[in-house]
Scaffold this motif. Structure first.
Motif, short mmCIF file in Angstrom:
data_model
loop_
_atom_site.label_atom_id
_atom_site.label_comp_id
_atom_site.label_asym_id
_atom_site.label_seq_id
_atom_site.Cartn_x
_atom_site.Cartn_y
_atom_site.Cartn_z
N LEU A 425 0.80 -1.23 0.00
CA LEU A 425 0.00 0.00 0.00
C LEU A 425 0.83 1.28 0.00
CD1 LEU A 425 -3.20 -0.40 2.23
CD2 LEU A 425 -3.04 0.26 -0.17
N PHE A 426 2.08 1.21 0.54
CA PHE A 426 2.87 2.43 0.59
C PHE A 426 3.23 2.92 -0.81
CE2 PHE A 426 6.46 -0.44 0.06
CZ PHE A 426 7.39 0.33 -0.65
N ILE A 427 3.24 2.02 -1.81
CA ILE A 427 3.60 2.39 -3.18
C ILE A 427 2.54 3.31 -3.80
CG2 ILE A 427 3.88 1.48 -5.53
CD1 ILE A 427 5.57 -0.74 -4.39
N PRO A 428 1.27 2.89 -3.85
CA PRO A 428 0.27 3.84 -4.38
C PRO A 428 0.08 5.06 -3.50
CG PRO A 428 -0.81 1.87 -3.53
CD PRO A 428 0.66 1.58 -3.57
N ALA A 429 0.25 4.90 -2.17
CA ALA A 429 0.08 6.03 -1.26
C ALA A 429 1.13 7.10 -1.54
CB ALA A 429 0.16 5.56 0.19
N LEU A 430 2.39 6.68 -1.70
CA LEU A 430 3.47 7.64 -1.97
C LEU A 430 3.29 8.31 -3.32
CD1 LEU A 430 6.15 8.94 -1.14
CD2 LEU A 430 7.33 6.98 -2.17
N PHE A 431 2.92 7.51 -4.33
CA PHE A 431 2.76 8.07 -5.68
C PHE A 431 1.62 9.08 -5.72
CE2 PHE A 431 0.89 8.17 -9.90
CZ PHE A 431 2.00 8.45 -10.68
N SER A 432 0.46 8.72 -5.19
CA SER A 432 -0.69 9.62 -5.26
C SER A 432 -0.44 10.87 -4.42
CB SER A 432 -1.97 8.92 -4.82
OG SER A 432 -1.84 8.42 -3.49
N PHE A 433 0.20 10.71 -3.26
CA PHE A 433 0.49 11.87 -2.42
C PHE A 433 1.44 12.83 -3.14
CE2 PHE A 433 3.47 13.97 0.49
CZ PHE A 433 2.58 14.74 1.24
N THR A 434 2.47 12.28 -3.79
CA THR A 434 3.44 13.13 -4.49
C THR A 434 2.77 13.90 -5.63
OG1 THR A 434 5.20 11.54 -3.97
CG2 THR A 434 5.65 13.16 -5.69
N CYS A 435 1.94 13.19 -6.42
CA CYS A 435 1.24 13.86 -7.52
C CYS A 435 0.36 14.99 -7.00
CB CYS A 435 0.39 12.85 -8.29
SG CYS A 435 1.31 11.72 -9.32
N LEU A 436 -0.44 14.71 -5.99
CA LEU A 436 -1.38 15.71 -5.47
C LEU A 436 -0.64 16.85 -4.77
CD1 LEU A 436 -4.17 13.30 -4.16
CD2 LEU A 436 -4.11 14.56 -6.32
N PHE A 437 0.46 16.52 -4.08
CA PHE A 437 1.24 17.56 -3.40
C PHE A 437 1.87 18.52 -4.42
CE2 PHE A 437 5.40 19.00 -1.75
CZ PHE A 437 4.94 19.75 -0.66
N MET A 438 2.41 17.96 -5.50
CA MET A 438 3.03 18.80 -6.52
C MET A 438 1.99 19.65 -7.25
SD MET A 438 6.24 18.63 -6.44
CE MET A 438 7.58 17.64 -5.77
N VAL A 439 0.79 19.12 -7.42
CA VAL A 439 -0.28 19.90 -8.04
C VAL A 439 -0.63 21.09 -7.15
CG1 VAL A 439 -2.76 19.88 -8.58
CG2 VAL A 439 -1.27 18.05 -9.42
N VAL A 440 -0.74 20.85 -5.84
CA VAL A 440 -1.03 21.93 -4.89
C VAL A 440 0.10 22.95 -4.87
CG1 VAL A 440 -1.39 22.50 -2.45
CG2 VAL A 440 -2.56 20.52 -3.46
N LEU A 441 1.34 22.46 -4.87
CA LEU A 441 2.50 23.35 -4.84
C LEU A 441 2.58 24.20 -6.12
CD1 LEU A 441 4.69 23.93 -2.77
CD2 LEU A 441 6.18 22.32 -3.96
N SER A 442 2.17 23.60 -7.24
CA SER A 442 2.20 24.35 -8.50
C SER A 442 1.17 25.48 -8.49
CB SER A 442 1.95 23.42 -9.69
OG SER A 442 0.63 22.93 -9.68
N LEU A 443 0.09 25.31 -7.74
CA LEU A 443 -0.89 26.39 -7.59
C LEU A 443 -0.25 27.60 -6.91
CD1 LEU A 443 -4.08 24.42 -6.45
CD2 LEU A 443 -3.92 25.89 -8.46
N TYR A 444 0.71 27.33 -6.04
CA TYR A 444 1.40 28.40 -5.32
C TYR A 444 2.54 28.99 -6.14
CZ TYR A 444 3.97 30.83 -1.62
OH TYR A 444 4.61 31.79 -0.88
N SER A 445 3.32 28.12 -6.80
CA SER A 445 4.51 28.59 -7.51
C SER A 445 4.19 29.19 -8.88
CB SER A 445 5.51 27.44 -7.67
OG SER A 445 4.95 26.40 -8.45
N ASP A 446 3.12 28.71 -9.53
CA ASP A 446 2.75 29.25 -10.86
C ASP A 446 1.23 29.34 -10.94
OD1 ASP A 446 2.72 30.12 -13.43
OD2 ASP A 446 3.49 28.26 -14.33
N PRO A 447 0.65 30.26 -10.16
CA PRO A 447 -0.82 30.31 -10.06
C PRO A 447 -1.50 30.65 -11.38
CG PRO A 447 0.19 32.22 -8.99
CD PRO A 447 1.30 31.29 -9.32
#
Length: 502
Positions: A425-447
């Protein structure tokens, strides 16, 4: 021209589980002698599966411009760490998709898994942006690289005219569409050949790089982690560059119904492909830095050409040809796989009915292939493709993160679901968290770019209610839709799946 989905619930096994074969029900099991059902046949073996993944993933990025990661990480050492990390993260995503693909044996990739877990609205929005913007734009970008590098040997002393690039690109796109419309077998065979060309191109860079290391050319690796300080806001962009270079590992899931013995073939093809790609990418970047400094790499518009000119002499003229063939392989693999996404979305009632029909003799999803041609041509001869893709890059990773999060949801919601291949389970958890985290971070860095992409994606919501939910369309609209569908069937010689040959 768009049908309403015939199923509107995901209870008792899910939206898709009731018909795992992916074929529409037929009137009976018996077939008259001499007649054959029109279906997509299982012609994707392990070798063809590996060639589809490798041949689609390895495109122009690794040869032309790895500077995106270097620019946003600040040092040689961090860029190599990021190349490795993106490879491992892509492997995690690919393994998660291997579980999804062997549990839900239906073509369509992201669309199918989002439909299964989150329902039809999100699935429609996903295929809406894929059809209108992401896929035509991505195909046009990789095709432009093909056009530029196939002409490179003929314009050594001067700049290549933009019109010539676009005309050759248009021819390349047309050839890919015709190939995928004509034969699944030939498309797969050419993909195998192009995959070997890609691996040869990588070896042409890696082998001289290893020789340079043996000779002691390591001065560009001294103080590898020194340089500009890494900017936290640059990390999402470095992530997008890295994951874009690895993008394509999910394409085999788009054609699950055509894979021979998918329970074994999909996981094996994914593991073999991702191991080869990750090792190849990291070693290629190491090879670059044996000859080119970080500053020179940032100034180069085509790092593989710069590298080959310094080490390979006259043989460097072959590198643009290999890059062009690599781009052609990505075009071919992308069109082959994504046409199945449109085919499945049409079969579920989310796209015009004609896109779910198959050629009566060639057994290819002809309408789903050629629908990309006019859209790609419009993108090719329109404005700034790269800005448009930046707007929509967040959407791709948002939906991919959601699809993998759906795997975790299915583990808890349906623990008894048949899973021939299962990942920790840690494999899909890490992948999905990274994707969603980077999407959120991109909202901040390149709104701005992310905001525009978000608004474009949201246009799929009113489109869903207009085309799918609203079933009281005027009679003239329904008659026109039926007439257009029948006319296209006659012109293209296509019929619904499981019909008999004419």
């Amino acid at each position: 021209m768009v049908r309403k989905p015939v199923v509107a619930t995901i209870s008792k096994g899910g939206y898709l589980q009731g018909n795992m074969s992916g074929r529409l029900p037929s009137m009976g099991d018996q077939e008259p002698p001499g007649q054959e059902k029109v279906v997509l046949k299982k012609k994707i073996t392990l070798l063809r599966g590996v060639s589809i993944i490798i041949g689609t993933v390895i495109g122009s990025g690794i040869f032309i411009s790895p500077k995106g990661i270097l620019q946003n990480t600040g040092s040689v050492g961090m860029s190599l760490v990021f190349w490795s990390a993106c490879g491992v993260l892509s492997l995690f995503g690919a393994l998660s998709y291997a579980e999804l693909g062997t549990s839900i044996k239906k073509s369509g990739g992201h669309y199918t898994y989002i439909l299964e877990v989150f329902g039809p609205l999100l699935a429609f929005v996903r295929v809406w942006v894929e059809l209108l913007v992401i896929r035509p734009g991505a195909t046009a970008v990789i095709s432009l690289a093909f056009g530029r590098y196939i002409l490179e040997p003929f314009f050594i002393q001067c700049e290549i005219p933009e019109l010539a690039i676009k005309l050759v690109t248009a021819v390349g796109i047309t050839v890919v569409m015709v190939l995928n419309s004509t034969s699944v077998s030939w498309s797969a065979r050419i993909q195998i050949f192009l995959t070997f060309c890609k691996l040869t191109a990588i070896l042409i860079i890696i082998v001289p790089g290893v020789i340079q290391l043996i000779k002691g050319q390591t001065h560009h690796f001294k103080d590898a982690f020194s340089g500009r300080d890494t900017n936290l806001m640059g990390l999402p962009l470095a992530f997008y560059y890295g994951m874009y270079a690895y993008a394509g590992w999910f394409y085999l899931n788009f054609i699950t119904e055509e894979v021979d013995n998918p329970e074994k073939t999909i996981p094996l093809a994914i593991c073999i492909s991702m191991a080869i790609i990750t090792v190849g990418y990291v070693l290629t970047n190491v090879a670059y830095f044996t000859t080119i400094s970080a500053e020179e790499l940032l100034q180069s518009s085509a790092v593989a050409v710069t590298f080959s000119e310094r080490l390979l002499g006259k043989f460097s003229l072959a590198v643009p040809i290999f890059v062009a063939l690599s781009c052609f392989g990505s075009m071919n693999g992308g069109v082959f796989a994504v046409s199945r996404l449109f085919y499945v979305a049409s079969r579920e009632g989310h796209l015009p009915e004609i896109l779910s029909m198959i050629h009566v003799h060639k057994h290819t999803p002809l309408p789903a292939v050629i629908v990309l041609h006019p859209l790609t041509m419009v993108m090719l001869f329109s404005g700034d493709l790269y800005s448009l893709l930046n707007f929509l890059s967040f959407a791709r990773w948002l939906f991919m993160g959601l699809a993998v999060a759906g795997l975790i949801y299915l583990r808890y919601k349906r623990p008894d679901m048949h899973r021939p291949f299962k990942v920790p389970l840690f494999i899909p958890a890490l992948f999905s968290f990274t994707c969603l985290f980077m999407v959120v971070l991109s909202l901040y860095s390149d709104p701005f770019s992310t905001g525009v992409g978000f608004l474009i994606t949201l246009t799929g919501v009113p489109a869903y209610y207009l085309f799918i939910v609203w079933d009281k369309k005027p009679k003239w609209f329904r008659r026109l839709s039926d007439r257009i569908t029948r006319t296209l069937q006659i012109i293209l010689e296509v019929v619904p799946e499981d019909s008999k040959e004419l």
